[in-house]
Each structure stands twice: as C-alpha cells, then as structure tokens.
Design an enzyme around this catalytic site. Sequence first.
Site, PDB file in Angstrom:
ATOM      1  N   ALA A  11       0.841  -1.207   0.000  1.00  0.00           N
ATOM      2  CA  ALA A  11       0.000   0.000   0.000  1.00  0.00           C
ATOM      3  C   ALA A  11       0.868   1.246   0.000  1.00  0.00           C
ATOM      4  CB  ALA A  11      -0.921  -0.024   1.213  1.00  0.00           C
ATOM      5  N   ARG A  40       1.058   2.422   7.984  1.00  0.00           N
ATOM      6  CA  ARG A  40       0.606   2.852   6.653  1.00  0.00           C
ATOM      7  C   ARG A  40      -0.873   2.565   6.469  1.00  0.00           C
ATOM      8  NH1 ARG A  40       4.696   2.656   1.452  1.00  0.00           N
ATOM      9  NH2 ARG A  40       5.338   4.774   1.861  1.00  0.00           N
ATOM     10  N   LYS A 218       9.191  -1.413 -19.165  1.00  0.00           N
ATOM     11  CA  LYS A 218       9.110  -0.518 -18.002  1.00  0.00           C
ATOM     12  C   LYS A 218      10.501   0.018 -17.651  1.00  0.00           C
ATOM     13  CE  LYS A 218       8.150   1.685 -14.411  1.00  0.00           C
ATOM     14  NZ  LYS A 218       7.503   2.978 -14.426  1.00  0.00           N
ATOM     15  N   PHE A 224      15.024   5.770 -20.701  1.00  0.00           N
ATOM     16  CA  PHE A 224      14.946   6.810 -21.740  1.00  0.00           C
ATOM     17  C   PHE A 224      14.612   8.177 -21.138  1.00  0.00           C
ATOM     18  CE2 PHE A 224      14.836   5.542 -26.361  1.00  0.00           C
ATOM     19  CZ  PHE A 224      15.493   4.338 -26.184  1.00  0.00           C
ATOM     20  N   CYS A 274      12.920   5.657  -8.463  1.00  0.00           N
ATOM     21  CA  CYS A 274      13.007   4.643  -9.521  1.00  0.00           C
ATOM     22  C   CYS A 274      14.065   4.830 -10.606  1.00  0.00           C
ATOM     23  CB  CYS A 274      11.647   4.487 -10.163  1.00  0.00           C
ATOM     24  SG  CYS A 274      10.464   3.788  -8.997  1.00  0.00           S
ATOM     25  N   PHE A 336      11.997  15.382  -4.059  1.00  0.00           N
ATOM     26  CA  PHE A 336      12.755  15.123  -5.296  1.00  0.00           C
ATOM     27  C   PHE A 336      12.148  15.820  -6.497  1.00  0.00           C
ATOM     28  CE2 PHE A 336      10.658  12.064  -8.162  1.00  0.00           C
ATOM     29  CZ  PHE A 336       9.601  11.603  -7.387  1.00  0.00           C
TER      30      PHE A 336
HETATM   31  P1  NAD Z   1       6.655   1.819  -1.412  1.00  0.00           P
HETATM   32  O1  NAD Z   1       7.840   1.495  -0.615  1.00  0.00           O
HETATM   33  O2  NAD Z   1       5.981   3.151  -1.253  1.00  0.00           O
HETATM   34  O3  NAD Z   1       5.508   0.722  -1.136  1.00  0.00           O
HETATM   35  C1  NAD Z   1       5.748  -0.638  -1.041  1.00  0.00           C
HETATM   36  C2  NAD Z   1       4.899  -1.199   0.102  1.00  0.00           C
HETATM   37  O4  NAD Z   1       5.026  -2.616   0.109  1.00  0.00           O
HETATM   38  C3  NAD Z   1       5.329  -0.716   1.493  1.00  0.00           C
HETATM   39  O5  NAD Z   1       4.252  -0.056   2.137  1.00  0.00           O
HETATM   40  C4  NAD Z   1       5.745  -2.009   2.217  1.00  0.00           C
HETATM   41  O6  NAD Z   1       5.402  -2.009   3.602  1.00  0.00           O
HETATM   42  C5  NAD Z   1       4.951  -3.050   1.460  1.00  0.00           C
HETATM   43  N1  NAD Z   1       5.475  -4.410   1.579  1.00  0.00           N
HETATM   44  C6  NAD Z   1       6.762  -4.834   1.451  1.00  0.00           C
HETATM   45  N2  NAD Z   1       6.840  -6.163   1.633  1.00  0.00           N
HETATM   46  C7  NAD Z   1       5.580  -6.598   1.873  1.00  0.00           C
HETATM   47  C8  NAD Z   1       5.011  -7.877   2.117  1.00  0.00           C
HETATM   48  N3  NAD Z   1       5.777  -8.979   2.154  1.00  0.00           N
HETATM   49  N4  NAD Z   1       3.680  -7.959   2.322  1.00  0.00           N
HETATM   50  C9  NAD Z   1       2.907  -6.845   2.289  1.00  0.00           C
HETATM   51  N5  NAD Z   1       3.388  -5.610   2.058  1.00  0.00           N
HETATM   52  C10 NAD Z   1       4.710  -5.485   1.845  1.00  0.00           C
HETATM   53  O7  NAD Z   1       7.050   1.589  -2.919  1.00  0.00           O
HETATM   54  P2  NAD Z   1       6.366   2.218  -4.235  1.00  0.00           P
HETATM   55  O8  NAD Z   1       6.959   3.547  -4.525  1.00  0.00           O
HETATM   56  O9  NAD Z   1       4.893   2.078  -4.129  1.00  0.00           O
HETATM   57  O10 NAD Z   1       6.929   1.225  -5.335  1.00  0.00           O
HETATM   58  C11 NAD Z   1       6.432  -0.095  -5.446  1.00  0.00           C
HETATM   59  C12 NAD Z   1       6.866  -0.669  -6.773  1.00  0.00           C
HETATM   60  O11 NAD Z   1       6.283   0.112  -7.822  1.00  0.00           O
HETATM   61  C13 NAD Z   1       8.378  -0.632  -7.030  1.00  0.00           C
HETATM   62  O12 NAD Z   1       8.739  -1.794  -7.726  1.00  0.00           O
HETATM   63  C14 NAD Z   1       8.568   0.575  -7.908  1.00  0.00           C
HETATM   64  O13 NAD Z   1       9.681   0.431  -8.749  1.00  0.00           O
HETATM   65  C15 NAD Z   1       7.301   0.574  -8.722  1.00  0.00           C
HETATM   66  N6  NAD Z   1       6.915   1.893  -9.235  1.00  0.00           N
HETATM   67  C16 NAD Z   1       6.937   2.988  -8.416  1.00  0.00           C
HETATM   68  C17 NAD Z   1       6.556   4.243  -8.922  1.00  0.00           C
HETATM   69  C18 NAD Z   1       6.535   5.478  -8.063  1.00  0.00           C
HETATM   70  O14 NAD Z   1       6.268   6.553  -8.585  1.00  0.00           O
HETATM   71  N7  NAD Z   1       6.793   5.410  -6.770  1.00  0.00           N
HETATM   72  C19 NAD Z   1       6.131   4.350 -10.265  1.00  0.00           C
HETATM   73  C20 NAD Z   1       6.109   3.193 -11.057  1.00  0.00           C
HETATM   74  C21 NAD Z   1       6.509   1.971 -10.530  1.00  0.00           C
HETATM   75  C1  UGA Z   2       9.201   8.606 -13.147  1.00  0.00           C
HETATM   76  C2  UGA Z   2       8.564   8.431 -14.529  1.00  0.00           C
HETATM   77  O1  UGA Z   2       8.279   9.727 -15.069  1.00  0.00           O
HETATM   78  C3  UGA Z   2       7.276   7.615 -14.438  1.00  0.00           C
HETATM   79  O2  UGA Z   2       6.769   7.386 -15.742  1.00  0.00           O
HETATM   80  C4  UGA Z   2       7.583   6.284 -13.763  1.00  0.00           C
HETATM   81  O3  UGA Z   2       6.393   5.536 -13.588  1.00  0.00           O
HETATM   82  C5  UGA Z   2       8.214   6.526 -12.413  1.00  0.00           C
HETATM   83  O4  UGA Z   2       9.421   7.329 -12.579  1.00  0.00           O
HETATM   84  C6  UGA Z   2       8.654   5.282 -11.726  1.00  0.00           C
HETATM   85  O5  UGA Z   2       8.824   4.250 -12.334  1.00  0.00           O
HETATM   86  O6  UGA Z   2       8.853   5.430 -10.512  1.00  0.00           O
HETATM   87  P1  UGA Z   2       8.781  10.187 -11.061  1.00  0.00           P
HETATM   88  O7  UGA Z   2      10.121   9.719 -10.642  1.00  0.00           O
HETATM   89  O8  UGA Z   2       7.672  10.096 -10.085  1.00  0.00           O
HETATM   90  O9  UGA Z   2       8.299   9.365 -12.352  1.00  0.00           O
HETATM   91  O10 UGA Z   2       8.847  11.706 -11.533  1.00  0.00           O
HETATM   92  P2  UGA Z   2       9.431  12.425 -12.852  1.00  0.00           P
HETATM   93  O11 UGA Z   2       8.502  13.489 -13.227  1.00  0.00           O
HETATM   94  O12 UGA Z   2       9.808  11.463 -13.889  1.00  0.00           O
HETATM   95  O13 UGA Z   2      10.744  13.132 -12.294  1.00  0.00           O
HETATM   96  C7  UGA Z   2      11.888  12.388 -11.933  1.00  0.00           C
HETATM   97  C8  UGA Z   2      13.026  13.334 -11.611  1.00  0.00           C
HETATM   98  O14 UGA Z   2      13.493  13.976 -12.787  1.00  0.00           O
HETATM   99  C9  UGA Z   2      12.646  14.457 -10.650  1.00  0.00           C
HETATM  100  O15 UGA Z   2      13.694  14.679  -9.748  1.00  0.00           O
HETATM  101  C10 UGA Z   2      12.438  15.632 -11.565  1.00  0.00           C
HETATM  102  O16 UGA Z   2      12.608  16.866 -10.927  1.00  0.00           O
HETATM  103  C11 UGA Z   2      13.519  15.380 -12.601  1.00  0.00           C
HETATM  104  N1  UGA Z   2      13.267  16.037 -13.896  1.00  0.00           N
HETATM  105  C12 UGA Z   2      12.163  15.722 -14.615  1.00  0.00           C
HETATM  106  C13 UGA Z   2      14.190  16.959 -14.394  1.00  0.00           C
HETATM  107  O17 UGA Z   2      15.216  17.234 -13.755  1.00  0.00           O
HETATM  108  N2  UGA Z   2      13.948  17.544 -15.613  1.00  0.00           N
HETATM  109  C14 UGA Z   2      12.850  17.253 -16.350  1.00  0.00           C
HETATM  110  O18 UGA Z   2      12.704  17.817 -17.456  1.00  0.00           O
HETATM  111  C15 UGA Z   2      11.934  16.322 -15.846  1.00  0.00           C
END
Ligand code: NAD
Ligand code: UGA
Length: 457
Positions: A11, A40, A218, A224, A274, A336
């Site tokens: 979550a 959480r 992904k 990229f 990420c 960030f």
């Molecule tokens: P997060 O750390 O915010 O959330 C992960 C959650 O999973 C935590 O709350 C943790 O307590 C829970 N968890 C861990 N082990 C567990 C278990 N065994 N059972 C139940 N719950 C458990 O992470 P996030 O930012 O949500 O990222 C999750 C995934 O999504 C990652 O692989 C990340 O790369 C991907 N992702 C994140 C973003 C983003 O913007 N944050 C965007 C795209 C993809």
């Molecule tokens: C990024 C991707 O944009 C999402 O598509 C992806 O799902 C996600 O990572 C993920 O897999 O976690 P996010 O990291 O949340 O999303 O935010 P972004 O808007 O991509 O910004 C990333 C970083 O790049 C930030 O620090 C931002 O300030 C910086 N940034 C972005 C720049 O310095 N210049 C830009 O032109 C754009």
Amino acid sequence: MFSKRIACIGAGYIGGPTMAVIAMKCPEYKINVVDVSEARIKAWQTDDLPIYEPGLLETVKAARGRNLFFSTDIKAAIRESEIIFVSVNTPTKTFGEGAGKAADLQYWEKVAREILQESTESKIVVEKSTLPVKTAQTMENILNANSRGIHFEVVSNPEFLAEGTAIDDLLAPDRVLIGAQETPEGQKACRDIVEIYSHWVPRERILTTNVWSSELSKLVANAFLAQRISSINSISVLCERTDASIAEVARVIGADSRIGHRFLNASVGFGGSCFKKDILNLVYICESYGLYEVAKYWESVLNMNDYQETRFVRAMVRAMFNTIVGKRIALFGFAFKANTGDTRETPALYISRMLLDEQAKLVITDPKALENAKIDLADALDKIELTEDPYQAAAGAHAVAIVTEWDCYRTLDWEKIYQSMEKPAFIFDGRNILDHRRLFEIGFNIYPIGRPAMKHF
Ligand code: NAD
Ligand code: UGA
C-alpha cells in the site's frame, strides 16, 4: 454483491493511488489493499493519508468503505481474491551477488510464497512492481510448484505514473501495458486485466505484449526518460561556459516534433525512487548477458546525474569566495520534485550532505517534505534548521539554493527576502524557475543552471 474480488499487496506510492482509481472507476469490484505496515494501513483509513498526492484524498474518499478497503490481513485478502496485484518495493540490492545494481526481490518472493500458501484455488498474479525481465518466469516456477492442482497465471502490468501527477496519470494514461504469456491461460488472464482498465481507458491505449517485453519496457521507459534529463544537463554546463542559454536550446530542439518539448528541463539532477534503481537494474541485466558496451552506455546516464549534483555544490562554494564555512545557506525544497513529499533519492539530500561537509550552516524549507527530511538527515539534525516558512529560512542567509521546483517559490516577495539576507546575497537556481533578470536588478547575484552567472562584482 461484488462481481470480482481484487487484492493489492503493498500500500505504498503505487498500490494506494492505483487501487483507489480502480475502485473509483469499477464500483462492482471489491478491492482490498493490504500491507505489512500497520502505520501505513492506519493512515490510509484516515484523511491523513500516508503519502501526499494532489487529488488522492478525494479519490480515496469516493470509494473507501464502499468497495475499497485497507487492511493488514494479507492472508484473508489473498484467500478471497481472484486477482492479486503485487506492488511491494523492489529496491536495489545492498548485499551479496549484484549488490549495488541488481533488484532485491526478497519482498516479492515472500509475497509469492504467501500467495502460494494461502490459496485454495487458481488466481491471476499481477506484477505491478517494476521487476527485472524474466521475473515472471521465476514467480511462476515458485507459484506453480504445488501439488494442489492450483494454477497461477503471472501477468505483467507495470505502472507509468509519475509522483505529483499520479491521479491525473492514472485517469488519463498515455498507455496501459499488459504483458501475458502467449498460452490460452495467459491470454484469458490478459483479457481479465484489460477488462479492468477498459472501464475508463480507451481500448487503443491498452497495449498488450508478451510478458518479457512488458517487464523490459518498463525499465527502458525509465531509462529513456532519465537519459533525456542527463542529455540536457550535459549541455547545461556547456551553455554556462559559452553564453548560450539552456532554456533557449531546449526550446529550439524541442520544437522538432521528433524530439518534443517535454522532459527537457535542466536541473540539479533527477531524483526519485526509480530512475537510478531501474537503470542500475538494466545495467546489471546487460552485464549478466555479457553486454558490457550496452551496460556502460546506460551507466553513463547515472554518471552524468552524479556530476550535475556535484558540480552544483562546487559552483556554490566557488562563487561564495571558495569557502562556505559557517555561512547560512537556505535550501528551498527538499522533495525530489514538486507536488510530492517524497524524498527518496532526492538531489537535495546529496546537496545537503556536501554542504555540511563544507561546514555550512544549513536551513531547509519545503511545503511537504520536512517530515521525510528529518528522517533522511536524522544523524545531522543538530547542524540543520528546518522550517516551512521560506522567509524565515532566508533571513540572515548568505545564499538561497532552489532545489525543488515548487510553484510557491516563483511568487515570493524576493525584495523582502533580499533585505533580510547577508550581502552579497546569492541565489543558486537549480531549477531555473525564477525571474533572473528581475532578481539581479533587486541586487542578488544569480547562478542559474545552463546560463552564465549574473553578478554585481
Ligand atoms: P513503497 O515502498 O511506497 O511501497 C511498497 C509497500 O510494500 C510498502 O508499504 C511495504 O510495507 C509493502 N510491503 C513490502 N513487503 C511486503 C510484504 N511482504 N507484504 C505486504 N506488504 C509489503 O514503494 P512504491 O513507490 O509504491 O513502489 C512499489 C513498486 O512500484 C516498485 O517496484 C517501484 O519500482 C514501482 N513503481 C513505483 C513508482 C513510483 O512513482 N513510486 C512508479 C512506477 C513503478
Ligand atoms: C518517473 C517516470 O516519469 C514515471 O513514468 C515512472 O512511472 C516513475 O518514474 C517510476 O517508475 O517510478 P517520477 O520519478 O515520479 O516518475 O517523476 P518524474 O517526473 O519522472 O521526475 C523524476 C526526476 O526527474 C525528478 O527529480 C524531476 O525533478 C527530474 N526532472 C524531470 C528533471 O530534472 N527535468 C525534467 O525535465 C523532468
């Protein structure tokens, strides 16, 4: 009463918002979001949500208690659901083989084993977390190693939302990606997941591929995007030496429709949970296939980002007469990026540590990220002041450094800030969001990214 039962394990930043939108758009499905973290889950049950995201509270409230439920009872959620999304964290491994590069899949594997243990009937398991290519194979091997005649179909459905715009991204995604096995069972599972998103995403935006293309796409999408930022940042330093302007260069190259305008903002460097982790993972995968040139190519995106963060602080020290010992420096922004309280891999942390090494007195201001800043800098809190008020942060400071592009910094009373600062007063605009000419006229010495400095001496 519900036509489908869906569980989401994890979550966090992804599980919470994604499931809230699915629940809002699909009232006939029951969605259970579960997590090991009691804190959480408790926060998801209140109006003080565990993460800040514009529009999230309204979305959660539209479905919570109706068909969206938050709980720590992971076993019950597994038992009752036909579809299980897994969105637990997949950080970079810090130990053993692949340390510092490979993805740490221990949380994912733990969840897979729990699903296996609790299930009494066949289920679809959806990879929502970002995972290395071929993970689904491993997961199917673990899950289908049972003698109870239960079949698990693993589908890849990576998430592309960006923090700060998560709800808008989920409501109107550029695309939804679903990767499934090319078997009859795989294709049936694929249709089931397509059906969920079809409630609000036009069919032509739902892309279906094989599992491996989906997992890899992904990682490549993030690589990229990060590469674009490193590319523009690499040119920013050249602009500073040549009287060119990075904003103008970005406008010109972005006007080419093959390049496009977005994601060309030069900055102190990219952060977030990420980009770095996913590129390291890509690099590791390439190396494990012996593709060293490819690995090196992507690694250079990260090297450029490190350089950009480091050179920002070096430029500050150089501009301020080669010493910042005892000087008060106000960091405007710690998240960030704007519109989030997330500080994972934030350039602000790296910059703070370098400034502390130089023995500066640090004051940090941010509208949403101070709680996380406190945790990130727990070992140095005696040397740092934290305040939500940017005017208080700047008072008595020698320099202001803009680290996060919060809109509120554009409209501050900079005349008043100038009056309250030590002179000469410096602004290091790490996001190029301020009106440099006007600030220079007020009396500031301005150091933008990708433009020569404007100084009064
Ligand atoms: P997060 O750390 O915010 O959330 C992960 C959650 O999973 C935590 O709350 C943790 O307590 C829970 N968890 C861990 N082990 C567990 C278990 N065994 N059972 C139940 N719950 C458990 O992470 P996030 O930012 O949500 O990222 C999750 C995934 O999504 C990652 O692989 C990340 O790369 C991907 N992702 C994140 C973003 C983003 O913007 N944050 C965007 C795209 C993809
Ligand atoms: C990024 C991707 O944009 C999402 O598509 C992806 O799902 C996600 O990572 C993920 O897999 O976690 P996010 O990291 O949340 O999303 O935010 P972004 O808007 O991509 O910004 C990333 C970083 O790049 C930030 O620090 C931002 O300030 C910086 N940034 C972005 C720049 O310095 N210049 C830009 O032109 C754009």
